[in-house]
Design a protein around this motif. Structure first.
Motif, PDB file in Angstrom:
ATOM      1  N   HIS A   9       0.849  -1.186   0.000  1.00 36.64           N
ATOM      2  CA  HIS A   9       0.000   0.000   0.000  1.00 36.64           C
ATOM      3  C   HIS A   9       0.889   1.243   0.000  1.00 36.64           C
ATOM      4  O   HIS A   9       2.041   1.192   0.406  1.00 36.64           O
ATOM      5  N   GLU A  10       0.329   2.349  -0.430  1.00 38.19           N
ATOM      6  CA  GLU A  10       1.070   3.614  -0.411  1.00 38.19           C
ATOM      7  C   GLU A  10       1.451   3.992   1.023  1.00 38.19           C
ATOM      8  O   GLU A  10       2.547   4.469   1.279  1.00 38.19           O
ATOM      9  N   ILE A  11       0.526   3.801   1.940  1.00 37.96           N
ATOM     10  CA  ILE A  11       0.790   4.014   3.363  1.00 37.96           C
ATOM     11  C   ILE A  11       0.628   2.663   4.046  1.00 37.96           C
ATOM     12  O   ILE A  11      -0.435   2.039   3.951  1.00 37.96           O
ATOM     13  N   GLN A  12       1.661   2.207   4.707  1.00 39.04           N
ATOM     14  CA  GLN A  12       1.601   0.913   5.376  1.00 39.04           C
ATOM     15  C   GLN A  12       0.624   0.968   6.542  1.00 39.04           C
ATOM     16  O   GLN A  12       0.564   1.972   7.269  1.00 39.04           O
ATOM     17  N   PRO A  13      -0.156  -0.094   6.740  1.00 41.26           N
ATOM     18  CA  PRO A  13      -1.105  -0.099   7.851  1.00 41.26           C
ATOM     19  C   PRO A  13      -0.460   0.222   9.198  1.00 41.26           C
ATOM     20  O   PRO A  13      -1.002   0.993   9.976  1.00 41.26           O
ATOM     21  N   VAL A  14       0.695  -0.336   9.462  1.00 42.10           N
ATOM     22  CA  VAL A  14       1.341  -0.077  10.754  1.00 42.10           C
ATOM     23  C   VAL A  14       1.697   1.400  10.906  1.00 42.10           C
ATOM     24  O   VAL A  14       1.585   1.975  11.992  1.00 42.10           O
ATOM     25  N   GLU A  15       2.107   2.039   9.827  1.00 44.34           N
ATOM     26  CA  GLU A  15       2.425   3.466   9.867  1.00 44.34           C
ATOM     27  C   GLU A  15       1.159   4.271  10.184  1.00 44.34           C
ATOM     28  O   GLU A  15       1.176   5.181  11.018  1.00 44.34           O
ATOM     29  N   PHE A  16       0.055   3.946   9.533  1.00 48.36           N
ATOM     30  CA  PHE A  16      -1.213   4.613   9.788  1.00 48.36           C
ATOM     31  C   PHE A  16      -1.655   4.408  11.238  1.00 48.36           C
ATOM     32  O   PHE A  16      -2.079   5.351  11.914  1.00 48.36           O
ATOM     33  N   GLY A  27      -6.325  -1.120  15.506  1.00 43.79           N
ATOM     34  CA  GLY A  27      -5.180  -1.462  14.675  1.00 43.79           C
ATOM     35  C   GLY A  27      -5.381  -2.767  13.927  1.00 43.79           C
ATOM     36  O   GLY A  27      -5.050  -2.883  12.745  1.00 43.79           O
ATOM     37  N   ASN A  28      -5.917  -3.757  14.622  1.00 45.58           N
ATOM     38  CA  ASN A  28      -6.172  -5.037  13.959  1.00 45.58           C
ATOM     39  C   ASN A  28      -7.246  -4.914  12.895  1.00 45.58           C
ATOM     40  O   ASN A  28      -7.159  -5.560  11.847  1.00 45.58           O
ATOM     41  N   ILE A  29      -8.258  -4.085  13.133  1.00 43.97           N
ATOM     42  CA  ILE A  29      -9.286  -3.867  12.125  1.00 43.97           C
ATOM     43  C   ILE A  29      -8.654  -3.296  10.862  1.00 43.97           C
ATOM     44  O   ILE A  29      -8.904  -3.781   9.754  1.00 43.97           O
ATOM     45  N   ILE A  30      -7.817  -2.273  11.019  1.00 43.82           N
ATOM     46  CA  ILE A  30      -7.120  -1.667   9.873  1.00 43.82           C
ATOM     47  C   ILE A  30      -6.286  -2.728   9.152  1.00 43.82           C
ATOM     48  O   ILE A  30      -6.322  -2.851   7.938  1.00 43.82           O
ATOM     49  N   LYS A  31      -5.524  -3.489   9.923  1.00 45.84           N
ATOM     50  CA  LYS A  31      -4.650  -4.519   9.339  1.00 45.84           C
ATOM     51  C   LYS A  31      -5.443  -5.510   8.497  1.00 45.84           C
ATOM     52  O   LYS A  31      -5.105  -5.756   7.334  1.00 45.84           O
ATOM     53  N   TYR A  32      -6.501  -6.074   9.070  1.00 46.77           N
ATOM     54  CA  TYR A  32      -7.251  -7.102   8.358  1.00 46.77           C
ATOM     55  C   TYR A  32      -8.029  -6.547   7.169  1.00 46.77           C
ATOM     56  O   TYR A  32      -8.115  -7.200   6.128  1.00 46.77           O
ATOM     57  N   VAL A  33      -8.590  -5.361   7.313  1.00 42.42           N
ATOM     58  CA  VAL A  33      -9.374  -4.789   6.214  1.00 42.42           C
ATOM     59  C   VAL A  33      -8.481  -4.393   5.040  1.00 42.42           C
ATOM     60  O   VAL A  33      -8.883  -4.518   3.885  1.00 42.42           O
ATOM     61  N   THR A  34      -7.266  -3.949   5.315  1.00 42.54           N
ATOM     62  CA  THR A  34      -6.391  -3.525   4.213  1.00 42.54           C
ATOM     63  C   THR A  34      -5.740  -4.697   3.482  1.00 42.54           C
ATOM     64  O   THR A  34      -5.240  -4.519   2.378  1.00 42.54           O
ATOM     65  N   ARG A  35      -5.755  -5.874   4.060  1.00 41.37           N
ATOM     66  CA  ARG A  35      -5.073  -6.985   3.393  1.00 41.37           C
ATOM     67  C   ARG A  35      -6.001  -8.087   2.912  1.00 41.37           C
ATOM     68  O   ARG A  35      -5.561  -9.020   2.234  1.00 41.37           O
ATOM     69  N   TRP A  36      -7.283  -8.020   3.216  1.00 39.90           N
ATOM     70  CA  TRP A  36      -8.165  -9.155   2.977  1.00 39.90           C
ATOM     71  C   TRP A  36      -8.179  -9.639   1.531  1.00 39.90           C
ATOM     72  O   TRP A  36      -8.225 -10.837   1.278  1.00 39.90           O
ATOM     73  N   GLN A  37      -8.106  -8.723   0.569  1.00 42.52           N
ATOM     74  CA  GLN A  37      -8.170  -9.138  -0.838  1.00 42.52           C
ATOM     75  C   GLN A  37      -6.869  -9.774  -1.320  1.00 42.52           C
ATOM     76  O   GLN A  37      -6.878 -10.511  -2.294  1.00 42.52           O
ATOM     77  N   MET A  38      -5.777  -9.490  -0.640  1.00 45.33           N
ATOM     78  CA  MET A  38      -4.475  -9.998  -1.087  1.00 45.33           C
ATOM     79  C   MET A  38      -3.954 -11.154  -0.247  1.00 45.33           C
ATOM     80  O   MET A  38      -2.929 -11.720  -0.571  1.00 45.33           O
ATOM     81  N   LYS A  39      -4.659 -11.483   0.854  1.00 47.64           N
ATOM     82  CA  LYS A  39      -4.127 -12.546   1.695  1.00 47.64           C
ATOM     83  C   LYS A  39      -5.166 -13.615   1.994  1.00 47.64           C
ATOM     84  O   LYS A  39      -5.229 -14.613   1.295  1.00 47.64           O
ATOM     85  N   ASN A  40      -5.989 -13.413   2.993  1.00 46.08           N
ATOM     86  CA  ASN A  40      -6.857 -14.495   3.464  1.00 46.08           C
ATOM     87  C   ASN A  40      -8.343 -14.304   3.158  1.00 46.08           C
ATOM     88  O   ASN A  40      -9.170 -15.021   3.716  1.00 46.08           O
ATOM     89  N   GLY A  41      -8.687 -13.349   2.329  1.00 47.04           N
ATOM     90  CA  GLY A  41     -10.073 -13.173   1.899  1.00 47.04           C
ATOM     91  C   GLY A  41     -11.062 -13.058   3.042  1.00 47.04           C
ATOM     92  O   GLY A  41     -10.887 -12.283   3.980  1.00 47.04           O
ATOM     93  N   ARG A  42     -12.101 -13.866   2.948  1.00 50.48           N
ATOM     94  CA  ARG A  42     -13.195 -13.831   3.919  1.00 50.48           C
ATOM     95  C   ARG A  42     -12.701 -13.995   5.350  1.00 50.48           C
ATOM     96  O   ARG A  42     -13.221 -13.370   6.281  1.00 50.48           O
TER      97      ARG A  42
END
Length: 71
Positions: A9-16, A27-42
């Motif tokens: 991502h342009e801005i890393q979730p951890v940085e945000f 923080g976990n909500i941000i992490k999971y929502v920003t990666r769901w399409q590229m990692k574990n989906g549903r």
């Protein structure tokens, strides 16, 4: 430091998360929502929802206690 593709991502979730001083659940909500399409989906969306449910439960508990402690 090279980040995994699911955090491309342009801005890393951890940085945000750190810049906005978000709590653990947020923080976990941000992490999971920003990666769901590229990692574990549903599965990642369900994990995000789990942390949202925790926040709602905490809010409800705080509201209940505030209401019942008023005299």
């Amino acid at each position: 430091m090279k980040t995994p593709d699911h955090y491309d991502h342009e801005i890393q979730p951890v940085e945000f998360i750190l810049r906005n001083r978000l709590g653990f659940c947020e923080g976990n909500i941000i992490k999971y929502v920003t990666r769901w399409q590229m990692k574990n989906g549903r599965e990642d969306l369900l994990k995000a929802r789990h942390y949202i449910d925790i926040l709602i439960e905490e809010l409800d508990r705080d509201s209940f206690e505030a209401y019942n402690n008023t005299k």
